[in-house]
Every structure is written in C-alpha cells, then in structure tokens.
Design a protein around this motif. Structure first.
Motif, PDB file in Angstrom:
ATOM      1  N   ASN A 112       2.231  13.780  -2.564  1.00  0.00           N
ATOM      2  CA  ASN A 112       1.180  14.644  -2.010  1.00  0.00           C
ATOM      3  C   ASN A 112       0.176  13.847  -1.184  1.00  0.00           C
ATOM      4  O   ASN A 112      -1.039  14.016  -1.296  1.00  0.00           O
ATOM      5  CB  ASN A 112       0.442  15.397  -3.121  1.00  0.00           C
ATOM      6  CG  ASN A 112       1.383  16.254  -3.947  1.00  0.00           C
ATOM      7  OD1 ASN A 112       2.279  16.916  -3.404  1.00  0.00           O
ATOM      8  ND2 ASN A 112       1.205  16.227  -5.265  1.00  0.00           N
ATOM      9  N   GLY A 113       0.721  12.964  -0.336  1.00  0.00           N
ATOM     10  CA  GLY A 113      -0.143  12.195   0.540  1.00  0.00           C
ATOM     11  C   GLY A 113      -0.854  13.091   1.536  1.00  0.00           C
ATOM     12  O   GLY A 113      -0.317  14.107   1.981  1.00  0.00           O
ATOM     13  N   LEU A 114      -2.091  12.682   1.879  1.00  0.00           N
ATOM     14  CA  LEU A 114      -2.889  13.489   2.802  1.00  0.00           C
ATOM     15  C   LEU A 114      -3.552  12.570   3.822  1.00  0.00           C
ATOM     16  O   LEU A 114      -4.246  11.622   3.471  1.00  0.00           O
ATOM     17  CB  LEU A 114      -3.966  14.266   2.040  1.00  0.00           C
ATOM     18  CG  LEU A 114      -4.981  15.034   2.905  1.00  0.00           C
ATOM     19  CD1 LEU A 114      -4.279  16.114   3.717  1.00  0.00           C
ATOM     20  CD2 LEU A 114      -6.092  15.633   2.041  1.00  0.00           C
ATOM     21  N   LEU A 115      -3.351  12.889   5.092  1.00  0.00           N
ATOM     22  CA  LEU A 115      -4.039  12.214   6.191  1.00  0.00           C
ATOM     23  C   LEU A 115      -5.052  13.202   6.751  1.00  0.00           C
ATOM     24  O   LEU A 115      -4.683  14.268   7.242  1.00  0.00           O
ATOM     25  CB  LEU A 115      -3.038  11.786   7.262  1.00  0.00           C
ATOM     26  CG  LEU A 115      -3.623  10.996   8.437  1.00  0.00           C
ATOM     27  CD1 LEU A 115      -4.184   9.662   7.962  1.00  0.00           C
ATOM     28  CD2 LEU A 115      -2.560  10.764   9.500  1.00  0.00           C
ATOM     29  N   ASN A 175      -5.235   8.999   1.270  1.00  0.00           N
ATOM     30  CA  ASN A 175      -5.367   8.859  -0.179  1.00  0.00           C
ATOM     31  C   ASN A 175      -4.328   7.878  -0.724  1.00  0.00           C
ATOM     32  O   ASN A 175      -3.779   8.066  -1.802  1.00  0.00           O
ATOM     33  CB  ASN A 175      -5.268  10.207  -0.890  1.00  0.00           C
ATOM     34  CG  ASN A 175      -3.933  10.897  -0.630  1.00  0.00           C
ATOM     35  OD1 ASN A 175      -3.147  10.449   0.210  1.00  0.00           O
ATOM     36  ND2 ASN A 175      -3.661  11.994  -1.344  1.00  0.00           N
ATOM     37  N   GLY A 176      -4.122   6.807   0.061  1.00  0.00           N
ATOM     38  CA  GLY A 176      -3.119   5.818  -0.310  1.00  0.00           C
ATOM     39  C   GLY A 176      -3.639   4.776  -1.279  1.00  0.00           C
ATOM     40  O   GLY A 176      -4.633   4.985  -1.981  1.00  0.00           O
ATOM     41  N   ARG A 177      -2.982   3.603  -1.292  1.00  0.00           N
ATOM     42  CA  ARG A 177      -3.265   2.588  -2.310  1.00  0.00           C
ATOM     43  C   ARG A 177      -4.561   1.805  -2.056  1.00  0.00           C
ATOM     44  O   ARG A 177      -4.991   1.029  -2.912  1.00  0.00           O
ATOM     45  CB  ARG A 177      -2.097   1.620  -2.405  1.00  0.00           C
ATOM     46  CG  ARG A 177      -1.770   0.863  -1.120  1.00  0.00           C
ATOM     47  CD  ARG A 177      -0.626  -0.112  -1.335  1.00  0.00           C
ATOM     48  NE  ARG A 177      -0.226  -0.755  -0.081  1.00  0.00           N
ATOM     49  CZ  ARG A 177       0.706  -0.305   0.726  1.00  0.00           C
ATOM     50  NH1 ARG A 177       1.338   0.818   0.425  1.00  0.00           N
ATOM     51  NH2 ARG A 177       1.020  -0.952   1.839  1.00  0.00           N
ATOM     52  N   ALA A 180       0.294   3.055   3.811  1.00  0.00           N
ATOM     53  CA  ALA A 180      -0.486   2.984   2.576  1.00  0.00           C
ATOM     54  C   ALA A 180      -0.128   4.100   1.609  1.00  0.00           C
ATOM     55  O   ALA A 180      -0.307   3.970   0.392  1.00  0.00           O
ATOM     56  CB  ALA A 180      -1.985   3.041   2.890  1.00  0.00           C
ATOM     57  N   MET A 181       0.399   5.231   2.148  1.00  0.00           N
ATOM     58  CA  MET A 181       0.774   6.364   1.290  1.00  0.00           C
ATOM     59  C   MET A 181       2.280   6.402   1.028  1.00  0.00           C
ATOM     60  O   MET A 181       2.808   7.421   0.591  1.00  0.00           O
ATOM     61  CB  MET A 181       0.332   7.680   1.954  1.00  0.00           C
ATOM     62  CG  MET A 181      -1.174   7.804   2.156  1.00  0.00           C
ATOM     63  SD  MET A 181      -1.683   9.433   2.773  1.00  0.00           S
ATOM     64  CE  MET A 181      -0.944   9.440   4.410  1.00  0.00           C
ATOM     65  N   ASP A 206      -6.580   1.706  -4.900  1.00  0.00           N
ATOM     66  CA  ASP A 206      -5.888   2.823  -5.573  1.00  0.00           C
ATOM     67  C   ASP A 206      -6.602   4.155  -5.379  1.00  0.00           C
ATOM     68  O   ASP A 206      -6.326   5.115  -6.108  1.00  0.00           O
ATOM     69  CB  ASP A 206      -5.729   2.551  -7.085  1.00  0.00           C
ATOM     70  CG  ASP A 206      -4.876   1.324  -7.348  1.00  0.00           C
ATOM     71  OD1 ASP A 206      -3.926   1.098  -6.580  1.00  0.00           O
ATOM     72  OD2 ASP A 206      -5.177   0.586  -8.313  1.00  0.00           O
ATOM     73  N   ASN A 207      -7.527   4.209  -4.418  1.00  0.00           N
ATOM     74  CA  ASN A 207      -8.243   5.474  -4.216  1.00  0.00           C
ATOM     75  C   ASN A 207      -8.483   5.764  -2.741  1.00  0.00           C
ATOM     76  O   ASN A 207      -9.419   6.450  -2.374  1.00  0.00           O
ATOM     77  CB  ASN A 207      -9.576   5.444  -4.974  1.00  0.00           C
ATOM     78  CG  ASN A 207     -10.123   6.839  -5.214  1.00  0.00           C
ATOM     79  OD1 ASN A 207      -9.379   7.810  -5.229  1.00  0.00           O
ATOM     80  ND2 ASN A 207     -11.433   6.933  -5.373  1.00  0.00           N
ATOM     81  N   GLY A 208      -7.651   5.206  -1.871  1.00  0.00           N
ATOM     82  CA  GLY A 208      -7.696   5.574  -0.463  1.00  0.00           C
ATOM     83  C   GLY A 208      -8.605   4.739   0.399  1.00  0.00           C
ATOM     84  O   GLY A 208      -9.383   3.911  -0.065  1.00  0.00           O
ATOM     85  N   THR A 209      -8.489   5.007   1.727  1.00  0.00           N
ATOM     86  CA  THR A 209      -9.228   4.245   2.736  1.00  0.00           C
ATOM     87  C   THR A 209      -9.724   5.191   3.826  1.00  0.00           C
ATOM     88  O   THR A 209      -9.047   6.166   4.168  1.00  0.00           O
ATOM     89  CB  THR A 209      -8.325   3.174   3.372  1.00  0.00           C
ATOM     90  OG1 THR A 209      -7.839   2.303   2.350  1.00  0.00           O
ATOM     91  CG2 THR A 209      -9.069   2.363   4.418  1.00  0.00           C
ATOM     92  N   THR A 210     -10.911   4.874   4.363  1.00  0.00           N
ATOM     93  CA  THR A 210     -11.447   5.624   5.494  1.00  0.00           C
ATOM     94  C   THR A 210     -11.832   4.659   6.611  1.00  0.00           C
ATOM     95  O   THR A 210     -12.609   3.727   6.384  1.00  0.00           O
ATOM     96  CB  THR A 210     -12.680   6.445   5.092  1.00  0.00           C
ATOM     97  OG1 THR A 210     -12.312   7.422   4.124  1.00  0.00           O
ATOM     98  CG2 THR A 210     -13.288   7.148   6.304  1.00  0.00           C
ATOM     99  N   PHE A 211     -11.261   4.863   7.811  1.00  0.00           N
ATOM    100  CA  PHE A 211     -11.662   4.144   9.015  1.00  0.00           C
ATOM    101  C   PHE A 211     -12.569   5.064   9.812  1.00  0.00           C
ATOM    102  O   PHE A 211     -12.186   6.204  10.119  1.00  0.00           O
ATOM    103  CB  PHE A 211     -10.448   3.751   9.858  1.00  0.00           C
ATOM    104  CG  PHE A 211      -9.687   2.567   9.328  1.00  0.00           C
ATOM    105  CD1 PHE A 211      -9.974   1.293   9.792  1.00  0.00           C
ATOM    106  CD2 PHE A 211      -8.710   2.727   8.362  1.00  0.00           C
ATOM    107  CE1 PHE A 211      -9.275   0.201   9.314  1.00  0.00           C
ATOM    108  CE2 PHE A 211      -8.017   1.648   7.876  1.00  0.00           C
ATOM    109  CZ  PHE A 211      -8.290   0.367   8.344  1.00  0.00           C
TER     110      PHE A 211
END
Length: 629
Positions: free
Chosen positions: A539-542, A560-562, A533-534, A611-616
C-alpha cells in the motif's frame, strides 16, 4: 603551695634563672635584649620577697623600682614585668615535675601556681597604674587563668583588647589597642570608657553590645564594621563583646576584643574587583568558555556557551561535560581521549569534534582544553574554550565538494561521448518504428521510449554542462503542469505499478522562471527514488502537493517508504553517494537535481524518519500568476 615554690626557687635558682633568661630574651624588643639578665635577677628577688618573705607590697614596689632603673622611658614596662613573671610559671611547673619523686597532676599543680601568682599580679598592676584598690578588686579572681587563655597574650597577635567593670571603668588595656587609639594603658586605666572615648557611646552597635554584656550577660559579635576611632583613616574591625563573671556567675564587667581587618577587607575588595573583571571578560568573550572540576563537572559556563549550546548556566552546573557529547561510539571515545590527554599532557589544542545543542542539533566545534593545577601541581580541573566552526566546516565541505564536482565534470565529458552515440542510434530506430507502425498503443509506448532516451540525453548533457556551463533555455513555467507531465511518464514505471499516486494542487499558482525539461528531470528523479524506497512497502503512496506564499512556489513529494538514516541525510546530495545496491543507482540523480534547483535560485530540503517515510520540499521564487498573463 608558697612554701613548696620557695623551696624549688632556692634549690634550683641557677637552673631556673638560665632558662628564664632565654625565654625573656625572646619577649623583649631587640634594643632591650641585653637587659634580660638584669631583669631576671631582679624578678628572682621579687619572687624571693613574695614567696619566702611573704612581703607582697614590698615585692610590687621592687618591680616599680626596677622599672625606673631598667626601663625608665618605656611605656611597656608593665607588660615586660607581667609577661616575664607569667613565663616563670611554666619553668616552675617543669622544675617541680623533674624534681618530684612521684608523678604529679600537672593541671592541678599549674592551678596552684596560678592561684599563688594572682595576688602578686594584682599588686603589680596596682603599683604601676596607681589604680584604686576598689577597681583592682573588680578584676576576676582568676585573672591569671584569663591570662593563660589569651587575655594578655593577645598583645602578641596584634589584636586589641580591653576590660571594663560594671560602671564602664577601664581596668585593662592591652598594647594592641594602639592600633585604634594613641593612648597607652597608663593613660586610660581607671578612666570611664564612655567619657574618655565618646565614640563608644556614639557607635550604637558597640554601645548596645556593651549594654547587652553588662546587663544581660550575653555575647555580641560585630563583623567587618567600619569605624573611625581616632584621627587615622576609617578602619574595618571585627569586634566581640563578652561578659566577665565571678564565681557565682554574676556579671562583674565586660571584655572587648577588637581585630583590625582593614587590610584583609581591602584584599577582599580587590579580589572582588578582579573577579568582576574576570567575569566580564568571560561573559564578553565570543567563544564558549567553561570551567570543569577534577571530576569533569561544570562549575562555570559563560554567556557565549549559553548561546552556543542553548542551556543556561543554572541548568548545567554540576553536570559532567559528557551531556553535550553525541551518544555515538566515536564521540564517546573522543571525549575519553580528551579527558586522558588533559590529565597526562596538560592540554588539548584546536581539536575538531561534534557537540549537541539543547535542541539535539549536532554542531561542529574547535575545542581547546587546558589543565588547572594547584600550587602542589595536583590536577584540580580544566578550562574549556569552544568555538562554533559549523559554517567554516560547511565551507570546507563545499570546497571538498567542488573538488569532487571538478572530477565529475572531467569524467562527464568522456561519458557523454561514450553514451551519446548509442543513444542517437536507439533514438533513430525508435523514430523509424514509430513512423512505420499503425498501432496506436505501440506508437504510444515508442513515444515513452523516446522520452526516456531524451531524459538520459539530458542527464548526460547536465554532467557535461557542469564541467562546461552553457546558457539554459529559461522560460515561465507552470509548476502544476510539470508535475502532471511527470505523473504521465512515471505511471507506467513498474516500481510504481502497485502503489498509489495522489496529488493536491494549489490552483492558479504563480509561474516560475526555469527550464521545463530540467524541472521535469528533477521531479522524475525524486519520484523514482521514492518508488525505490517503497519497493517492499505494501500500500505504498506517493503524494505530491503544491502551494505558495508571498515569496516562493513550493512542491512537496512524500512517500511512505523506509526513510533515510539520520547519518545519511547530510550526504544525499553529494555526487556518487548512494545506498542502493550495486547496479541499482549511480548516486548522481539527487546531486543533479540539487544543482538544477540552485541554478534557478531554488532549493531542496529533505525531512525523513527511518521506517516512516520521506518528504522532499522544493521551492522556487515566484514570478507572476497565470491569471495575470
């Protein structure tokens, strides 16, 4: 004018008598109709005496004599004579118009006829009722005009009316008053209203209205007031009290109109009860019910609809039904088809569709909508009954899912055989190379290869196990430990080469009961999906965080991916569902992860903004704290 009328009467007596007889027949009771001809002959004589001979008293006495001969036992003789004479005015007016050589002013001519008849009418009342002349003189001079506007004709519409003078003496009493009192006009004319009928003094509302009319010259209307006028049951009555004035605008009496609305009132009360029953049924119904008008605007919205959709009735009445329809092309086209079908076919039955709640949640409903038509078969609205079948739909989807998974299990058995042999060969070669090499860096990389081979083997094994469940090795696992192993494995993944990995671990979180290897597989799947997704993200962040509460241990994996499109969120845990390009993914990773978490009584939830990320967020029931071991 008397001379003109007398000539018309003499020259056209036969024609006038014929027409007069037909009109009188309509007025007389059925058992008296045969007397119409004789009554006309006597009334013609009355008019001759009055108009030609100018003998007013003789004409009135002739009426009295005729009454004793034709209607000896009738208390309605006065009404017969007065109304019959008044009808003759129209015949005379029509005859004058026909015989006149030039156009006449009909209103002016009719006024002259009324003025000519006034003395005769008064004399007849005086003779029949033997009312003192002083009381008769208190009648308005334009009594015939009052008759013309309905004062006496009230008898024909079932409304009671009486007239009193300034001293409360009754000077007129219509037949319609027998609805309220047993007395006839002969019994009450010339009597004092308040003495003869004490109720008119006792009923303060009516008494005050009489005082207001006689003293102040003002009208009063009393609506739907209950009274007990005689020995009958109480009646609901509309009453209007109006002053009577002379030509100088002085109050000379009052007229009282009384309309019995008891039956109407009972019908209203019955209707109100039915409305209450209907409202109770609607509000007690388990299904959402609404009524729409011809423009599809809401006019009724029951309590079940308030619960289902979240809006109270006062906020939705007047809005069109489309405000709860999702704003997507398919849903908008569906509501148009439903509107059209209801108007053309008359109903739509058990139609499965989506609607929106106040919170914006999309729910699945089954709707039945039926046209409402008036007695002319014109469409005036529709009724809508909606049932929330979200849970049923979820069960249906689960059944479909089970059927898919069954197919996957069958397929997995074949895949396991095809993939298992090559993996065994690769694993053997990796172990041989590792034994023969003295290069520590090279041996570390071989170890990573071996770990990846093991992960592939476990994935295939999971597929096989799904179709043929076996007992998993369950142990007490420290979740922070699992995540540290995951990071050690994925930090060499090229998709995360230019991205940061940050952690925030809650120290000494309680242990969970699960399979270490399977949890490792879950976290690796989710983290690698985050890496995808990033892919084009600078400046991707996991970010991985753990915490716990009184019941569960939690881990959140955020990127902070798509993000995930809203329409795909409900499908990401389905087998073979993927949005990746061909060759980039199989659509099994999240499905496998979901089933692993469920097998340990856990859960996975996802929150994503495009366009503002995902949280599992993963959760597992807690067991014991490491400190307690």
């Amino acid at each position: 004018m008397k001379e003109s009328l007398s000539k018309i009467l003499v020259n056209n007596s036969s024609e006038i008598a014929t027409e007069w007889e037909e009109k009188i027949k309509r007025m007389l009771p059925q058992n008296e109709k045969k007397k119409a001809n004789m009554l006309v002959q006597q009334l013609m004589a009355v008019l001759d005496i009055y108009l030609i001979d100018s003998e007013l008293e003789t004409a009135a006495n002739h009426c009295k004599k005729t009454q004793s001969e034709l209607f000896p036992n009738s208390d309605k003789a006065l009404s017969f004579f007065v109304n019959s004479l008044l009808v003759s005015r129209y015949i005379l007016l029509s005859t004058i118009a026909k015989k006149s050589k030039k156009p006449i002013n009909s209103l002016e001519t009719f006024g002259y006829i009324n003025d000519t008849f006034d003395p005769l009418i008064k004399a007849i009342y005086n003779t029949f009722n033997e009312t003192p002349q002083d009381d008769i003189d208190r009648l308005p001079t334009n009594l015939s005009h009052a008759v013309e506007t309905g004062l006496l004709k009230i008898d024909f519409v079932g409304i009671g009316v009486f007239v009193i003078d300034k001293n409360h003496t009754i000077i007129y009493w219509s037949n319609g008053m027998n609805k309220f009192f047993p007395e006839t006009s002969i019994d009450v004319l010339g009597k004092n209203l308040l003495s003869h009928f004490p109720i008119f003094r006792q009923e303060h509302t009516i008494y005050n209205a009489l005082v207001k009319a006689l003293n102040d010259g003002k009208d009063t209307e009393i609506y739907a007031k209950q009274h007990k006028f005689s020995n009958s049951s109480p009646l609901y009555v509309n009453i209007k009290v109006s002053p009577l004035k002379d030509q100088k605008d002085n109050v000379i009496g009052a007229s009282v109109f009384m309309h019995d609305i008891t039956a109407h009132r009972k019908n209203e009360q019955a209707l109100k009860r039915y409305e209450q029953y209907f409202e109770n049924i609607l509000n007690d119904a388990a299904d959402a019910i609404m009524i729409l008008n011809e423009d599809d605007k809401i006019v009724m919205w029951n309590q079940a609809a308030e619960i289902l959709y979240g809006w109270p009735q006062n906020e939705v009445v007047g809005k069109t039904i489309s405000f709860i329809v999702p704003n997507d092309p398919q849903a908008q086209e569906q509501i148009k088809k439903i509107n059209r079908a209801v108007r053309e076919k008359g109903f739509v039955r058990n139609f499965r569709t989506h609607r929106l709640t106040r919170e914006g949640k999309k729910i699945v409903i089954e709707v039945t909508r039926t046209a409402i038509k008036n007695d002319q078969d014109q469409y005036i609205g529709s009724s809508v009954i909606a049932r929330d079948i979200s849970q049923e739909e979820q069960l249906r989807q689960q059944l479909i899912q089970s059927e898919k998974l069954s197919a996957v299990g069958t397929l997995a058995a074949g895949i396991a055989h095809e993939v298992g042999s090559p993996l065994t060969s690769i694993s053997s070669i990796t172990q041989i190379l590792k034994v023969k090499s003295d290069d520590e860096y090279f041996k570390e990389k071989l170890s990573l290869i071996q770990q990846s081979i093991d992960r592939i083997a476990r994935t295939v094994k999971t597929l096989v196990d799904f179709s043929r469940p076996i007992t998993q090795k369950v142990e007490k696992v420290y979740l922070n430990n699992v995540i540290e192993h995951v990071i050690h494995i994925i930090k060499y993944e090229k998709r995360l080469k230019y991205h940061s990995i940050e952690t925030e671990f809650e120290p000494d979180i309680p242990l969970v009961e699960a399979s270490f290897d399977q949890l490792l597989q879950v976290f690796i799947n989710i983290c690698l999906n985050a890496a995808d997704a990033m892919e084009k993200q600078k400046n991707g962040l996991l970010y991985i965080k753990t915490w716990y509460d009184s019941e569960n241990i939690y881990a959140a994996i955020t990127d902070n991916g798509r993000g995930i499109p809203a329409e795909n969120v409900d499908h990401i845990f389905e087998p073979f569902f993927t949005t990746k390009k061909e060759g980039k993914g199989t659509g099994l990773g999240l499905w496998v992860s979901y089933n692993i978490m469920k097998s340990f009584s856990g859960d996975i939830k996802v929150k994503s903004v495009l366009d503002n990320g995902t949280t599992f967020t993963l959760s597992l029931p807690k067991k014991v704290s490491p400190k307690d071991l």
